[in-house]
Every structure is written in C-alpha cells, then in structure tokens.
Design an enzyme around this catalytic site. Structure first.
Site, short mmCIF file in Angstrom:
data_model
loop_
_atom_site.label_atom_id
_atom_site.label_comp_id
_atom_site.label_asym_id
_atom_site.label_seq_id
_atom_site.Cartn_x
_atom_site.Cartn_y
_atom_site.Cartn_z
N THR A 274 41.23 52.07 33.93
CA THR A 274 41.26 53.53 33.92
C THR A 274 42.51 54.04 34.62
OG1 THR A 274 40.12 53.67 36.06
CG2 THR A 274 38.75 53.73 34.06
N ASP A 275 42.91 55.25 34.26
CA ASP A 275 43.68 56.01 35.23
C ASP A 275 42.70 56.36 36.33
OD1 ASP A 275 45.61 57.48 36.57
OD2 ASP A 275 46.32 58.48 34.77
N TRP A 276 43.20 56.76 37.48
CA TRP A 276 42.33 56.93 38.64
C TRP A 276 41.37 58.10 38.42
CZ3 TRP A 276 44.70 52.82 38.65
CH2 TRP A 276 44.81 51.95 39.73
N GLY A 277 40.11 57.74 38.14
CA GLY A 277 39.10 58.75 37.91
C GLY A 277 38.93 59.16 36.46
#
Length: 766
Positions: A274-277
C-alpha cells in the site's frame, strides 16, 4: 516473546545493533541446524517453501503488515528480519519516529540530496539515471534500508498536481527509458526499488477518494507503460499502490490492476504494498492482490491500545477470516512467499554490498544530473553567458531558501546544500554579487500555508533599488515545497507564480531589463512576463550541489543541454485536463473523467493546434546543431522488424555541447484517433566544436502500435508511417536555429495484433 525486547533495543541502541543481532541469530541457526531456507546455494523457490512451512499463522500475518511507521514485523524466531522502508525518490529521508511522523532527531541521518526526478527526466540520459539510482541505493543500503520508496512514474497530466516534481514528465517513452536504469541502479545494492504510485495518481486533490474514469487506450498507451517497463525490463522488486480509485475500487486492492495486469499479465514476482494508509477493506486486500499493508494507523497513539497494528486490515481482521474459513490460508501464503522473496533479495542476502554515504562520487552524480537537466528556455537577447567582472544582483527567495525541506514524503536532510546565491558568489566573486530577498514565503508545512511575517511592498522596493545598481539581474524564484506548491497532499491553488512574484518581476524589468529569470520548480508556471525577460532558465529542485551547475551555465563554463519533460502552456485552459470543466479536473461527484484520452501534453497541443509557450522536448544551448540526411535501412517492414534510422548531427558552435535527438512517428490516414506525432526513441550525443557524427536510432516496428479496445491488444496497422526528428516550429513558439525538421516515410506491409507492448525493450539504453 522477542518483539517487546526488539522494540526496546531499537529505541535504546538503534536499528544497526538490531541488524547485528539478527545476523548473529541467523549465523547461529546456520551453524546449529543446516536448514534449507538459510542455504543460499539452493534455489530460491525451495528456500521460500521451506521457510513458509515453518511459520505459524500468527508469524505469517506479522510478515505482511507494519510494526512501525517504516518497518514490518519480520519473524524473529526464524531469524527473518523486519523489512525497513525509507522515502524517497530523490534521496534517503531522515529518520522518522517509531509511531508518528515527527523527525526522530538523529544526528547521523543526513544524505546526498539528488535533483528532483523532473530534472533527471530533463537530461534525456538513461545512463545518468542508472548512476542516480546506484548512488541513492548505496546510501539507502548504508542507512540499513531494505526498500526505497521510489521512483515515481505517474504521467504529468496537469501542471497543478502537487507531486509532479517526483515524476518523469508527460511522455511514457521518456519515463520508461529513464526508470529502468534507475531501478537497476538501486537494486544493484541489494535494496529494493518500489515503483509508485500504481496507477492513475495524477492529482493530489481528493487523492484518497477520487475515482478515475479513463478509457482503455489512454490507460494502456499512457499511464501503464512506464510501470510495465519497470516490471518487465527493470525487474523491480516492489510496487506501491496509489490512493485513488479505478473502476470504483481502490487501486491498492484492485483486482483488475493488481491481479490481472500486474501479477498475471506482467508476471510481477515482487511485493505489492500500500501507499501509507491506502488500504480500506480486508476482504478486497486479501483477494485482490495486496501483499503488504503499511501506514494505516499508528501504534497506541490513535486507539489507545497496546498494539494498534494488530487492527490493520491485513492483521487480526484477516486472521479472523482465515480462521473462520471465509478466506483460504493459501491466499495468505502467496503474500508471505512474496515477502520472503523480498527478504532473500535484500536483508537476508549476505553477499549484498555494504553501501556508502555522501561520497564524492554521489556528489558528482548529483552535479552531473543538474548540469544535463537544466533547461535554457530563452536567450534571444544574447544576455547569457554573463561577462566576467560585471556587477550581478541576485534577487528572489529561492536564491537562499532550502528547497530540500518540505514537499511531503520526499523531504530530505542534506549533509550539503549549496544555495544559488552561494554558488553564484563562488563563481563570480562575492564582491561582484549583491542580494535582495524580493519576496518571502513562510516555513514549509505539509498541511497549511504559513505566513512569512515580512512586508511585501518593502521587499519589492529594496529589490528594485538593488536591481537598479547592478549591471545584470539574476532572479531566482518559482515554486517551493510549501503547502499548495510542489507538495504532497494537495495541488497548487492556481497556475500563476505565488507570493506576488509576477508583480515583483514586472518591477524588476522596469528597473533593469537585463534580467535572467531562473524558475525553480517541478511544474510549469504562468510566464506572462516571458517576452520581457533577457533570458529564461528552468532549473528544477537542484539538491545538494545542483546550483553549482546553474552558476556554470550562467558563466558559460558549460552549455546547457536539458530538454523539457513536459509542455508549458500559455494558460491553464490550454492544457487538456483543464479543457472539459470540473469533471476533467479536479473532478465532479467523486469522479474525475479523462476526456482528453490519449491526447496528453504535446499530443494535445500538436493534434488540436493549440500552441504551448514551450513544447515538450524544447531546450536551447550555447551551440547550434545541424541535422542532415535522415534515412532508414529500407522502406518496408513487417511488424516484427526493427527500423534502423540514421542521421548526421553537427555541432556548429564554438564550445563542447550535448544534444538530444528525438525521433517521432505518426501514422498517415489512421483508422482510429492518433496523435499528430508521438515520441518513439531518443539518444543524447556529446560533440566537440565542429564535430560531425552519424547517429543510429533503433525503433521496433511494434512500437508503432496503438491499443485496440475491441481486442484488448496492441495493434500495428499496415500502411504508411512518417518518422521525423526535431521540434515542429508550427507548434512551438520558439524556432531552433540550424535545426531541420527531417522526416522520412516507411511502410508496414501487413497487420499485426498480439501481446507485444508499445514499449518492448530498452536494451539500447543500457
């Protein structure tokens, strides 16, 4: 039982001690029990299966989600270390606290700040991209990082996008050519590059919920190719999902994008993170190809519990679905295999080099990128190069502002950062250079605009007086990495220069028309004052030592050779993304619709006859080049053939200089919409004064394809194709002296449809 001890040791002693501890643990295991997964002499697939067979369900789950802001859990019992991540694409970011975004305050986490990726793209030099990636990879390895979160290859669609400075421009052939050596350079250090943001993250505004509506031609011809090439040719070990949606489904767990395209069609064997979140749903994450979840929440700070990481979508919620039989453990095993493969390539690879930090070679690489990436946009009045001994007034906040700070995740803490003012004083003499601020912004901030506290009128008045007393003015302005400038999280507020710079430039031109305007930015800006400037330079974000290259260009020590990696329109409405109302940008009712389809950047300007202020590929130098004799090895080709194009290039000037030769193609009488012309290949040559060289450029006939929406394949239609070089003066405001728009026609003799990509191989760039 080991995790609390590891956490305490990390805070007390730092991760390097942990790394030693893990190595010691693994060494002990090797000597005690010759287990297959630790034996590097056996095939990787056997090692992976052996390690997987020894892991409990809890250990598997711990491997696929975060344990801190920038690490995953690892498997201490088996000696499998955590995976340590680091931003960013232009240098290794300073250390961040375990559980929040605060800087950790380390004293040994400085780096070499490389020029932004827009500058790298402007070099049109893939070999430099390899050096760039190798330097960053060495520093990441030295700092104990396993995954470097970069490079970014999202296509430049609108000049308002806040992260364009992190990407490689508007053309997929350019981005594809530059990304492969970057990836290989990073990974030569046993550090994974992480290609991002997959895919269609072309704006920051509403990035976490906007749904991108795009036709399959544009998706396959523009937005996917650099990712595909990074996977197929670059062999990238990690890919990061984007925040936005495609087809109504978040891209970080999108079955079409991740399972069907990335993993099945492209045979990607690395880790999709993922991208963060950017994860939103456990079931979709499990079934739609997500391998590792990072950044969704923080430990303890958000939920007031001892381990909030266990509440990630890919943590206890996934474990529950497996235990209840709703999701097979085999689905989890595929993710674990990929993470294990990443570990064997990085932190469990005992033969990988140790890396190095802030070496002279790293600085030389950074300097070379700036030298070849700086773009001279205007010098009609012959103001440049500047004469020695003159009095220079340097004006503008960007002449003294640190531009490695801010911008979001790409922020850096450089060990060295030479400002434009310092570089100019070093080159021309401190007694010959005066300075005035001219305008001011506040400190860089990720989520708000901070005031400077200085009076704008007073700054302008002082700058005008400084300009009047000088022989020449060097104005250093543009954008910065503050909120709503070139910054992650939100787009620019408008196309104009911020902080009253247009008003300031107008006043300076009246006070002293001998003005060199230097725009520092990662984006196009409105240049309403361009005709009145004596000379104009696009400088990008230069990093640690790139401003020395600026001083070398101003003094005439080197000839600029950078070319624009994106078009600069006269006004925002001339840009394709801004030609269809709010639904084209920034979006309407949750959707942003790419009605321009394949006509992005110069494709739009050329095809629609809308002249840009400066076209993609434009860039002047201090030498003139003459092109002659463009020919092909024959006139007819099958789709499986390679077309060999040759031409003669002569340096007609009096100094050593470099030139980028770009080869464009257009189909005569196409059956479907096609751009007036498209870049198909390029090469950069370095010539001495008066030197002539015969240049060969190879183009696969398959690269003349378009994506056929009815068959889902790239198709090469039979017929005539025009190959040309140079920039057409009909769609560029600036004419290039002594440069002929050479062209020739070739025939494709039979149709072809298959799985070949529009961008098949980049071996000629190695």
């Amino acid at each position: 039982m080991f995790q609390p001890i590891i956490t305490v040791l990390h805070h007390i002693l730092g991760r390097k001690v942990l790394a030693v501890a893990f190595i010691a643990g693994v060494t002990a295991l090797v000597h005690a029990t010759p287990v297959p997964y630790l034996d590097e002499s056996i095939p990787e697939a056997e090692r992976i299966e052996d390690a997987l067979s020894r892991m409990t369900l809890d250990e598997k789950i711990a491997l696929i989600h975060a344990q801190s802001k920038f690490s995953s859990g690892g498997c201490p019992r088996l000696g499998i270390p955590p995976v340590w991540f680091s931003d960013g694409p232009h240098g290794v970011r300073m250390e961040i606290e375990w559980d929040d975004w605060s800087h950790a305050g380390w004293t040994n986490d400085s780096c070499t700040a490389m020029p932004a990726l827009t500058c790298l793209a402007a070099t049109f030099n893939p070999s430099l991209a390899g050096e760039y990636g190798r330097a960053i990879g060495e520093e990441a390895r030295y700092r104990g990082k396993d995954v470097l979160l970069g490079p970014g290859v999202n296509i430049y669609r609108t000049p308002l996008s806040g992260r364009n400075f992190e990407y490689m421009g508007e053309d997929p052939v350019l981005a594809s050519a530059m990304v492969v050596p970057y990836i290989r350079g990073v990974q030569s250090n046993g550090v994974a590059a992480c290609l991002k943001h997959f895919v269609l993250n072309n704006q920051e505004h509403s990035r976490s919920d906007i749904n991108v509506v795009v036709d399959s031609r544009a998706l396959n011809e523009l937005y996917l190719p650099a990712f595909r090439t990074g996977v197929k040719e670059g062999g990238v070990w990690a890919v990061m999902g984007s925040y936005n949606k495609y087809g109504g489904v978040y891209c970080s767990h999108n079955d079409t994008l991740v399972n069907r395209i990335l993993k099945d069609e492209w045979d990607f064997d690395g880790v999709f993170i993922t991208d963060w979140g950017s994860a939103h749903d456990t079931r979709q994450a499990a079934l739609n190809g997500l391998d590792m979840e990072m950044g969704s929440w923080t430990d303890g700070l958000t939920f007031g519990v001892s381990n909030a990481y266990s509440r990630y979508f890919m943590a206890d919620p996934l474990k529950f679905l497996i235990q209840t039989g709703e999701i097979s453990e085999k689905t989890l095993d595929d993710k674990v295999r990929r993470v294990l493969r990443l570990c064997f390539r990085t932190n469990m690879n005992r033969t990988r080099p140790w890396g190095s930090m802030h070496t002279q070679q790293h600085l030389e690489t950074a300097r070379s990128v700036s030298r070849e990436g700086l773009v001279l946009l205007g010098n009609e009045k012959g103001l440049l190069p500047l004469k020695k001994g003159i009095h220079i007034a340097v004006i503008g906040e960007n002449a003294v502002k640190s531009l490695s700070k801010g911008g979001g995740s790409s922020e850096l803490k450089p060990k060295t950062e030479i400002s434009p003012l310092e570089a100019i004083r070093n080159k021309f003499g401190s007694n010959k250079v005066t300075f005035s601020l001219g305008y001011a912004s506040g400190e860089p901030d990720y989520s708000r605009e901070l005031p400077s506290g200085l009076d704008a009128d007073s700054l302008i008045s002082a700058a005008v007086e400084t300009a009047r007393r000088a022989d020449v003015v060097v104005y250093v302005g543009g954008l910065n990495k503050n909120y709503r400038q070139d910054c992650e999280g939100e787009d620019r507020a408008d196309y104009s220069l911020p902080y009253g710079q247009n008003r300031l430039i107008d006043a300076l031109v009246k006070a002293n028309p001998k003005i060199v305007v230097v725009i520092v930015s990662g984006n196009a800006v409105d240049m309403q004052w361009e005709e009145r400037a004596g000379a104009l330079i696009q400088h990008w974000y230069p990093g640690s030592v790139g401003n020395e290259a600026l001083a070398e260009v101003l003094s005439g020590e080197i000839s600029p050779s950078g070319k624009l990696p994106f078009s600069i329109p006269f006004k925002l409405e001339d840009c394709a993304a801004h030609s269809f109302g709010h639904e084209g940008y920034p979006g309407k009712d949750g959707d942003v619709i790419y009605r321009e389809s394949i006509l992005v950047g110069y494709r739009w300007h050329d095809t629609k006859g809308i002249p840009p202020r400066f076209r993609f590929g434009f860039g002047l130098g201090y030498s003139d080049f003459e092109y002659n004799g463009l020919t092909t090895d024959r006139n007819t080709y099958s789709p499986e053939d390679t077309i060999s194009v040759t031409l003669t290039v002569t340096n007609k000037g009096k100094m050593k200089a470099s030139e980028t030769i770009m080869l464009y193609a257009s189909q005569k009488r196409p059956k479907v919409l096609r751009p007036s012309r498209e870049l198909k290949a390029f090469t950069k040559v370095h010539l001495l004064p008066g030197e002539t060289r015969r240049i060969s450029i190879l183009v696969k006939a398959a690269d003349l394809a378009y994506f056929d929406e009815s068959t889902g394949n790239f198709v090469v239609d039979p017929g005539s194709y025009l190959l040309s070089t140079g920039i057409p003066t009909t769609t560029s405001k600036k004419k290039l002296k002594n440069k002929k728009n050479l062209q020739t026609t070739v025939e494709i003799i039979r149709p072809h449809a298959g799985d070949d990509s529009l961008f098949a191989t980049l071996s000629e760039y190695d």
